[in-house]
Design an enzyme around this catalytic site. Structure first.
Site, PDB file in Angstrom:
ATOM      1  N   GLY A  91       4.855  41.340  53.914  1.00 21.21           N
ATOM      2  CA  GLY A  91       4.406  42.239  52.863  1.00 21.21           C
ATOM      3  C   GLY A  91       3.325  43.102  53.484  1.00 21.21           C
ATOM      4  O   GLY A  91       3.092  43.053  54.701  1.00 21.21           O
ATOM      5  N   ARG A  94      -1.865  44.709  56.325  1.00 21.03           N
ATOM      6  CA  ARG A  94      -3.093  45.413  56.727  1.00 21.03           C
ATOM      7  C   ARG A  94      -3.129  46.829  56.148  1.00 21.03           C
ATOM      8  O   ARG A  94      -3.708  47.734  56.727  1.00 21.03           O
ATOM      9  CB  ARG A  94      -3.245  45.441  58.241  1.00 21.03           C
ATOM     10  N   ASP A 126      -6.173  40.099  61.088  1.00 21.09           N
ATOM     11  CA  ASP A 126      -7.474  40.525  60.572  1.00 21.09           C
ATOM     12  C   ASP A 126      -7.377  41.749  59.665  1.00 21.09           C
ATOM     13  O   ASP A 126      -8.374  42.201  59.110  1.00 21.09           O
ATOM     14  CB  ASP A 126      -8.462  40.784  61.713  1.00 21.09           C
ATOM     15  N   ARG A 180      -1.962  57.445  55.486  1.00 25.83           N
ATOM     16  CA  ARG A 180      -0.649  58.038  55.703  1.00 25.83           C
ATOM     17  C   ARG A 180      -0.184  58.715  54.419  1.00 25.83           C
ATOM     18  O   ARG A 180      -0.316  58.161  53.329  1.00 25.83           O
ATOM     19  CB  ARG A 180       0.312  56.919  56.107  1.00 25.83           C
ATOM     20  N   ARG A 187      10.862  50.084  50.984  1.00 28.87           N
ATOM     21  CA  ARG A 187      11.596  49.764  52.206  1.00 28.87           C
ATOM     22  C   ARG A 187      12.900  49.040  51.867  1.00 28.87           C
ATOM     23  O   ARG A 187      13.060  48.501  50.760  1.00 28.87           O
ATOM     24  CB  ARG A 187      10.736  48.851  53.099  1.00 28.87           C
ATOM     25  N   ASP A 253      12.171  45.989  57.382  1.00 28.27           N
ATOM     26  CA  ASP A 253      10.958  46.281  56.612  1.00 28.27           C
ATOM     27  C   ASP A 253      10.280  47.555  57.093  1.00 28.27           C
ATOM     28  O   ASP A 253       9.295  47.995  56.482  1.00 28.27           O
ATOM     29  CB  ASP A 253       9.967  45.111  56.678  1.00 28.27           C
ATOM     30  N   ASP A 263       5.361  54.101  60.165  1.00 26.58           N
ATOM     31  CA  ASP A 263       4.839  52.868  60.740  1.00 26.58           C
ATOM     32  C   ASP A 263       5.082  52.809  62.250  1.00 26.58           C
ATOM     33  O   ASP A 263       5.967  52.111  62.728  1.00 26.58           O
ATOM     34  CB  ASP A 263       5.430  51.647  60.043  1.00 26.58           C
TER      35      ASP A 263
END
Length: 452
Positions: A91, A94, A126, A180, A187, A253, A263
Site C-alpha cells: 500500500g 512512504r 522509514d 507528484r 493502480r 502496483d 513512480d
C-alpha cells in the site's frame, strides 16, 4: 505566448469511494524545508502558480490542506505482483494523496507524495526519500514529458534536513519530500486487493469511480474499463520503446489504470536499441528489460482482467485483453514516426518503416538519441553507411511533420544516460550546486518544444 493560468478548481472525488479504500495519515514533521525545485509550468495547469515560496512549503512540505479539497492526507490501499510474486502486504508506504484538482483540460488530477513519512503500509521502511532519488525523478519526468510519454509530473521537491541510511548508495545521505501531479493514483493493484478480499461491492464502486472520474464516462461496465486500460497501457508501452526508456520495476502496483507512467525508481534510458538492457541491478533475469516491457505491461493488464472476474464474465474480459497487440502495433508506429518527425502514411507502409528502423538500430547498435536527432524530418545523413540504406529507401516517400527550424536542431541532442544523471548529482552532493540540474531541465524543455 503560454496559455493563461488555470483557475484553481478543487475536488474531493476520492472521498466518494469511502474509508475501505484508504487510511487517514499525517505527514512527517521534518526538521527543515528548503525548496529545491518547483514546477511552475505544471502548477499553472491546476491553479497553483501564484503560491509564494512560504505557501509552497506550507502545502508541499508541511501538508497544510489546500482549500476545499481533501481535509487530510490519505494512504491508499492496494496489493500487487512484484516481479510476478503476489504481495498482499503493500500500500502507500512512504506517500499519500492529499489533494485533488481539475486541470485546464478538465481532467481530475491528484497531488501525491513520495518521502512524506510512515503510514500503516511502511512495514520496516522509514517512509523517507533520498534527495538524489528526488532529483532522479525530476529528470525522468521532465525527459519523458518532452518525449511524448504520458507521465506524472514532478511538481515540487523540498529538502527536509534529515540524514538517511541506504544500502545502495553512499550513506548517510540527504532527504527530501517530492510532490507528484498525476492523473489519478488508482493502480492495477488497487483492483487486485478487492479481488483478493472478494469485495464485490468495492469492486463495482471502484469500476464506476475510474470510469466516471478518470475517463469521463457515465458507466459502470467493467468490460468498458478494461478496454480503456488495454488501449492506454498499449500506448504507454509503445512510447516507452520509442523514447528508449526502461522503467525498471513494472510491477502491477506500479501501473496506473489511466495509462500514465509514474513512480520512478531504478529507471534508465537505453544507450542503444538493446532489447536486453535493464535498469535495475536486482532484475537479474531481465524480466523488465527494455525489449520485454510491452509483454510485462500486458501481463500486468492480465491481472486486472483476472481481478475483474469478480464482477464480469470471463469471455468478454479475455476478448478485450487479447486486443492489446492490435493496439500496440499502431501505437509503436505512431510513436516512432513522431520521434522521426515524419507524417504517417498508413498502416502497411508505417509498419514496414518501423521494422526497417528497428532492424537498423539493432544491427548497428547506434546511439538512440544521436540517431533520432540526425534523422528528424525523415532524412538519413550521407555520413550514415550502407547499413542505413534500407531506411533511406523506406523514408523516401515520407514528409516532415514540422520544419526543423527550432534552435534545438542547431546544437547537440539532449540525452539522459546514467553518466549524465550522476554528473548532475555530483555538484549537488559536493557543493550544493544546483545549476547543472536547472540547466538540464531548461535543455530538456527546449527539446520538448522542438519535438512538439
Amino acid at each position: 505566448m503560454p496559455p493563461a493560468p488555470q483557475a484553481y478548481r478543487p475536488a474531493t472525488a476520492l472521498l466518494d469511494l469511502g474509508p475501505t479504500f484508504w487510511d487517514p495519515v499525517e505527514g512527517a514533521n521534518f526538521p527543515g524545508t528548503i525548496v529545491r525545485y518547483r514546477n511552475d509550468r505544471a502548477a499553472a495547469e491546476v491553479g497553483l502558480a501564484d503560491l509564494d515560496d512560504a505557501e509552497w512549503v506550507r502545502h508541499f512540505g508541511r501538508f497544510a490542506p489546500l482549500p476545499d479539497t481533501l481535509p487530510q492526507p490519505l494512504a491508499l490501499r492496494y496489493h500487487g505482483h512484484q516481479f510476478r510474486s503476489y504481495n498482499p502486504d503493500i500500500g502507500d508506504g512512504r506517500g499519500f494523496t492529499f489533494a485533488q484538482l481539475y486541470d485546464r483540460a478538465g481532467r481530475l488530477m491528484d497531488l501525491g507524495t513520495k518521502g512524506s513519512g510512515q503510514t500503516p503500509y511502511s512495514r520496516f521502511g522509514d517512509g523517507r526519500l533520498t534527495l538524489k532519488g528526488g532529483v532522479r525523478e525530476i529528470l525522468a519526468t521532465e525527459m519523458l514529458e518532452a518525449l511524448n510519454v504520458p507521465t506524472s509530473r514532478t511538481l515540487s521537491l523540498i529538502e527536509t534536513g534529515e540524514e538517511l541510511v541506504r544500502g545502495d548508495e553512499p550513506s548517510p545521505t540527504r532527504s527530501a519530500v517530492l510532490v507528484r501531479l498525476s492523473h489519478g493514483h488508482i493502480r492495477i493493484g488497487t483492483f487486485q486487493r478487492l479481488a483478493y478480499e472478494q469485495d464485490e461491492d468495492g469492486m463495482r464502486a471502484l469500476v464506476g469511480y475510474v470510469l466516471r472520474r478518470l475517463y469521463g464516462e457515465e458507466s459502470d461496465d467493467p468490460i468498458r474499463l478494461l478496454d480503456h486500460v488495454v488501449r492506454r497501457t498499449a500506448t504507454l508501452a509503445a512510447r516507452y520503446m520509442a523514447a528508449g526508456f526502461v522503467h525498471g520495476v513494472l510491477n502491477s502496483d506500479n501501473i496506473n489504470v489511466t495509462g500514465e507512467s509514474f513512480d520512478y525508481g531504478p529507471w534508465r534510458f537505453a544507450p542503444s536499441w538493446d532489447p536486453n538492457f535493464t535498469a535495475a541491478y536486482f532484475d537479474q533475469t531481465g524480466l523488465y528489460a527494455f525489449g520485454r516491457q510491452p509483454e510485462a505491461i500486458h501481463w500486468d493488464v492480465m491481472q486486472l482482467a483476472a481481478s475483474l472476474r469478480l464482477v464480469a464474465e470471463s469471455e468478454p474480459l479475455i476478448e478485450t485483453l487479447q486486443t492489446f497487440a492490435s493496439h500496440y502495433q499502431p501505437a509503436i508506429a505512431d510513436a516512432l514516426l513522431w520521434r522521426l518527425g515524419v507524417v504517417p502514411r498508413g498502416a502497411e507502409p508505417d509498419r514496414a518503416l518501423v521494422q526497417t528502423l528497428e532492424r537498423a538500430l539493432r544491427t548497428t547498435a547506434a546511439p538512440l538519441d544521436r540517431t533520432f536527432f540526425d534523422l528528424f524530418g525523415g532524412t538519413v545523413p550521407a555520413s550514415y553507411d550502407a547499413a542505413w540504406d534500407g531506411l533511406r529507401a523506406a523514408l523516401a516517400d515520407y514528409r516532415p511533420r514540422k520544419p526543423s527550424d527550432h534552435p534545438y536542431w542547431q546544437g547537440e541532442p539532449c540525452a539522459m544516460l546514467i553518466d549524465e544523471v550522476e554528473a548532475i548529482w555530483a555538484p549537488i552532493a559536493d557543493s550544493d550546486d544546483w545549476s547543472r540540474l536547472h540547466a538540464k531541465v531548461d535543455a530538456i524543455r527546449q527539446m520538448g518544444e522542438a519535438l512538439a
